[in-house]
Enzyme design. Structure first.
Site, PDB file in Angstrom:
ATOM      1  N   VAL A  11     100.060 -28.870  77.152  1.00  0.00           N
ATOM      2  CA  VAL A  11     101.120 -29.852  77.386  1.00  0.00           C
ATOM      3  C   VAL A  11     102.166 -29.301  78.341  1.00  0.00           C
ATOM      4  O   VAL A  11     102.594 -29.971  79.287  1.00  0.00           O
ATOM      5  CB  VAL A  11     101.766 -30.281  76.052  1.00  0.00           C
ATOM      6  CG1 VAL A  11     102.991 -31.162  76.308  1.00  0.00           C
ATOM      7  CG2 VAL A  11     100.756 -31.020  75.192  1.00  0.00           C
ATOM      8  N   GLU A 151     104.174 -36.608  74.090  1.00  0.00           N
ATOM      9  CA  GLU A 151     103.193 -36.724  75.170  1.00  0.00           C
ATOM     10  C   GLU A 151     101.988 -37.526  74.686  1.00  0.00           C
ATOM     11  O   GLU A 151     101.657 -37.527  73.502  1.00  0.00           O
ATOM     12  CB  GLU A 151     102.755 -35.337  75.661  1.00  0.00           C
ATOM     13  CG  GLU A 151     102.230 -34.397  74.598  1.00  0.00           C
ATOM     14  CD  GLU A 151     100.766 -34.601  74.288  1.00  0.00           C
ATOM     15  OE1 GLU A 151     100.077 -35.218  75.122  1.00  0.00           O
ATOM     16  OE2 GLU A 151     100.316 -34.151  73.229  1.00  0.00           O
ATOM     17  N   PHE A 152     101.344 -38.217  75.642  1.00  0.00           N
ATOM     18  CA  PHE A 152     100.161 -39.010  75.346  1.00  0.00           C
ATOM     19  C   PHE A 152      99.081 -38.694  76.377  1.00  0.00           C
ATOM     20  O   PHE A 152      98.560 -39.578  77.063  1.00  0.00           O
ATOM     21  CB  PHE A 152     100.500 -40.504  75.355  1.00  0.00           C
ATOM     22  CG  PHE A 152     101.568 -40.893  74.375  1.00  0.00           C
ATOM     23  CD1 PHE A 152     101.266 -41.093  73.045  1.00  0.00           C
ATOM     24  CD2 PHE A 152     102.888 -41.043  74.782  1.00  0.00           C
ATOM     25  CE1 PHE A 152     102.254 -41.450  72.127  1.00  0.00           C
ATOM     26  CE2 PHE A 152     103.881 -41.398  73.886  1.00  0.00           C
ATOM     27  CZ  PHE A 152     103.567 -41.601  72.550  1.00  0.00           C
ATOM     28  N   LEU A 153      98.762 -37.419  76.504  1.00  0.00           N
ATOM     29  CA  LEU A 153      97.828 -36.971  77.537  1.00  0.00           C
ATOM     30  C   LEU A 153      96.429 -36.810  76.953  1.00  0.00           C
ATOM     31  O   LEU A 153      96.255 -36.203  75.904  1.00  0.00           O
ATOM     32  CB  LEU A 153      98.294 -35.634  78.119  1.00  0.00           C
ATOM     33  CG  LEU A 153      99.716 -35.578  78.666  1.00  0.00           C
ATOM     34  CD1 LEU A 153     100.018 -34.178  79.176  1.00  0.00           C
ATOM     35  CD2 LEU A 153      99.920 -36.614  79.761  1.00  0.00           C
ATOM     36  N   ASN A 211      97.994 -41.637  67.343  1.00  0.00           N
ATOM     37  CA  ASN A 211      96.787 -40.821  67.187  1.00  0.00           C
ATOM     38  C   ASN A 211      96.001 -41.211  65.938  1.00  0.00           C
ATOM     39  O   ASN A 211      94.765 -41.232  65.956  1.00  0.00           O
ATOM     40  CB  ASN A 211      97.149 -39.340  67.146  1.00  0.00           C
ATOM     41  CG  ASN A 211      97.379 -38.776  68.537  1.00  0.00           C
ATOM     42  OD1 ASN A 211      97.169 -39.454  69.535  1.00  0.00           O
ATOM     43  ND2 ASN A 211      97.819 -37.536  68.609  1.00  0.00           N
ATOM     44  N   HIS A 254      83.322 -45.894  70.884  1.00  0.00           N
ATOM     45  CA  HIS A 254      82.066 -45.250  71.257  1.00  0.00           C
ATOM     46  C   HIS A 254      81.584 -44.418  70.070  1.00  0.00           C
ATOM     47  O   HIS A 254      82.208 -43.422  69.702  1.00  0.00           O
ATOM     48  CB  HIS A 254      82.252 -44.382  72.504  1.00  0.00           C
ATOM     49  CG  HIS A 254      82.742 -45.157  73.692  1.00  0.00           C
ATOM     50  ND1 HIS A 254      81.946 -46.032  74.379  1.00  0.00           N
ATOM     51  CD2 HIS A 254      83.956 -45.190  74.291  1.00  0.00           C
ATOM     52  CE1 HIS A 254      82.633 -46.576  75.367  1.00  0.00           C
ATOM     53  NE2 HIS A 254      83.866 -46.089  75.329  1.00  0.00           N
ATOM     54  N   CYS A 263      94.317 -32.756  68.902  1.00  0.00           N
ATOM     55  CA  CYS A 263      95.304 -33.733  68.444  1.00  0.00           C
ATOM     56  C   CYS A 263      94.876 -34.515  67.210  1.00  0.00           C
ATOM     57  O   CYS A 263      95.547 -34.460  66.181  1.00  0.00           O
ATOM     58  CB  CYS A 263      95.632 -34.719  69.576  1.00  0.00           C
ATOM     59  SG  CYS A 263      96.476 -33.970  70.981  1.00  0.00           S
ATOM     60  N   LYS A 324      84.989 -32.778  73.978  1.00  0.00           N
ATOM     61  CA  LYS A 324      84.793 -33.893  74.891  1.00  0.00           C
ATOM     62  C   LYS A 324      84.523 -33.323  76.273  1.00  0.00           C
ATOM     63  O   LYS A 324      84.739 -32.126  76.511  1.00  0.00           O
ATOM     64  CB  LYS A 324      86.019 -34.815  74.908  1.00  0.00           C
ATOM     65  CG  LYS A 324      87.289 -34.143  75.441  1.00  0.00           C
ATOM     66  CD  LYS A 324      88.477 -35.094  75.468  1.00  0.00           C
ATOM     67  CE  LYS A 324      88.334 -36.133  76.547  1.00  0.00           C
ATOM     68  NZ  LYS A 324      89.564 -36.937  76.719  1.00  0.00           N
TER      69      LYS A 324
END
Length: 439
Positions: A11, A151-153, A211, A254, A263, A324
């Protein structure tokens, strides 16, 4: 504006580099002298597409610098962002705020003039209150506003997410604090990014709630995938059918082996603990955690089932280890319980990942690592796709079949079409779709 970013983890480094790219002067501070020395050499400690070039460009422009010295950076700053880690506390799942509170105390001693101190780290509701108390306890004369700016990364798309955000949440009721943060984010006004001002505690809760909701969507479609397999439906078509409803949306529908990363697992656990501390039971979120944990372990049994029910002495090739694609992050990756389950069943495991093997070795030291996916599958009794790296989507199926000892593929990310696998003679199983019978 002059900004001090405390912490050069995921972050902090992404945020600091992006703020510098907006034209602000940013000093990133970290206690890890080795990490700072590496950054001075142009070495980026995390894998994030485009971050190396962004950092290099802003260092060259003298808008971005790195140091281990917190005091000078804070003394010169208009805003100080706390972007240190808040891992799950060992034993109880609460967020460990040791680093946040330690940073607050150090910041307090270095403050000079009016400063906005901003918690960028994901922190439980009420953390800003304690940060404010600690600062005034350590420095009663401090002219400071403490704000929350979660944050939303997404890892793998963090730079785009920072520059083209769905929203910017600023938690403070102080007009001076709102003005400073409004000025910092003003360059994004051209992108018409919504700047949402709330009370500080509301901003802290927004991050956890977001989240937890996304984790719930993932877990929901995974359970629908299990049902789809039993009734002969196709979960991908189910997901598309419900995702076209704009009240639901198509993202995070998915089916796969369960969510992981830095997160979702940590934040959903922490949200449950926050609720329990306030005598509230979040039954849905608690169920999401339980279902997700069970699902990861069940994926190893899925591999065994298509391999004749017995993996003892067999070799399983695992493609993809990170939680991921487009990241080297192994935190809570589904591959860890899956590989552990395969080993417990007596399998030998070989693995490949485009960028994550260095980190994976720390978590899974007992398996064999291969530099090429074809080397990984050579002579294996089964191949398992765990992470949907784009490189795996274009593998030569004829060559895969020739390299495998047995033409068995378990696709936990649904990256292949069943009809293509059938045409090449594979025994193929995926998630939420009927398995192909073995020839």
């Amino acid at each position: 504006m002059r900004i001090a970013m405390i912490g050069t983890g995921y972050v902090g480094l992404v945020s600091g580099a992006c703020f510098a790219d907006f034209g602000h002067h940013v000093t990133c501070v970290d206690k890890d002298a080795g990490k700072i020395a590496a950054l001075h050499r142009g070495e980026i400690p995390i894998f994030e597409p485009g971050l190396d070039a962004l950092v290099a460009n802003n260092v060259k422009a003298k808008r971005l610098e790195f140091t281990t010295e917190l005091a000078p950076a804070v003394a010169d700053a208009d805003a100080v962002f706390i972007a240190v880690g808040t891992p799950s506390r060992r034993g109880d799942g609460h967020a460990d705020l040791t680093y946040v509170y330690g940073a607050a105390r150090e910041i307090a001693a270095a403050l000079k003039g009016f400063t906005v101190v901003v918690t960028k780290s994901t922190v439980p509701v009420g953390t800003g209150d304690e940060v404010e108390r600690l600062i005034h306890e350590a420095n009663p004369q401090a002219d400071v506003v403490v704000a929350s700016n979660p944050e939303f990364l997404r890892e793998g798309a963090a730079i785009r997410d920072f520059k083209f955000p769905d929203r910017i949440v600023v938690g403070t009721s102080d007009e001076r604090g709102r003005k400073v943060l409004g000025d910092i984010y003003r360059p994004l006004s051209l992108n018409q990014a919504p700047l949402m001002y709330t009370a500080r505690r509301t901003a802290e809760l927004i991050k956890y709630a977001a989240n937890a909701f996304l984790a719930t969507k993932i877990t929901f479609i995974n359970e629908i995938a299990d049902l789809s397999e039993k009734v002969g439906a196709d979960v991908q078509e189910v997901a598309r059918g419900i995702g076209l409803d704009n009240r639901i949306g198509s993202k995070f529908l998915h089916a796969g082996p369960g969510f992981g990363g830095s997160c979702f697992p940590k934040d959903t656990r922490a949200l449950v603990k926050i609720a329990q501390d306030h005598d509230v039971q979040l039954r849905i979120v608690e169920a999401v955690l339980g279902v997700n944990d069970n699902r990861k372990r069940a994926m190893a049994r899925k591999v065994a089932s298509l391999s004749g029910g017995n993996l003892r002495g067999k070799t399983v090739a695992v493609l993809g280890l990170t939680f991921k694609p487009d990241t080297d992050d192994m935190r809570e990756a589904p591959s860890i319980p899956i590989v552990t389950g395969l080993l417990d069943m007596g399998a030998r495991v070989r693995a490949h990942d485009p960028v994550g093997m260095e980190q994976a070795r720390k978590e899974l030291p007992e398996i064999e690592y291969c530099d090429d996916p074809y080397d990984c599958v050579r002579g294996a009794d089964a191949m398992v796709v765990v992470t949907e790296w784009v490189q795996y989507r274009t593998l030569d199926l004829e060559r895969l079949k020739a390299e495998l000892k047995q033409p068995v593929v378990i696709d936990l990310r649904n990256i292949y079409r069943p009809e293509d696998m059938a045409a090449h003679g594979f025994a193929y199983d995926s998630v939420g779709r009927a398995p192909l019978p073995r020839a």
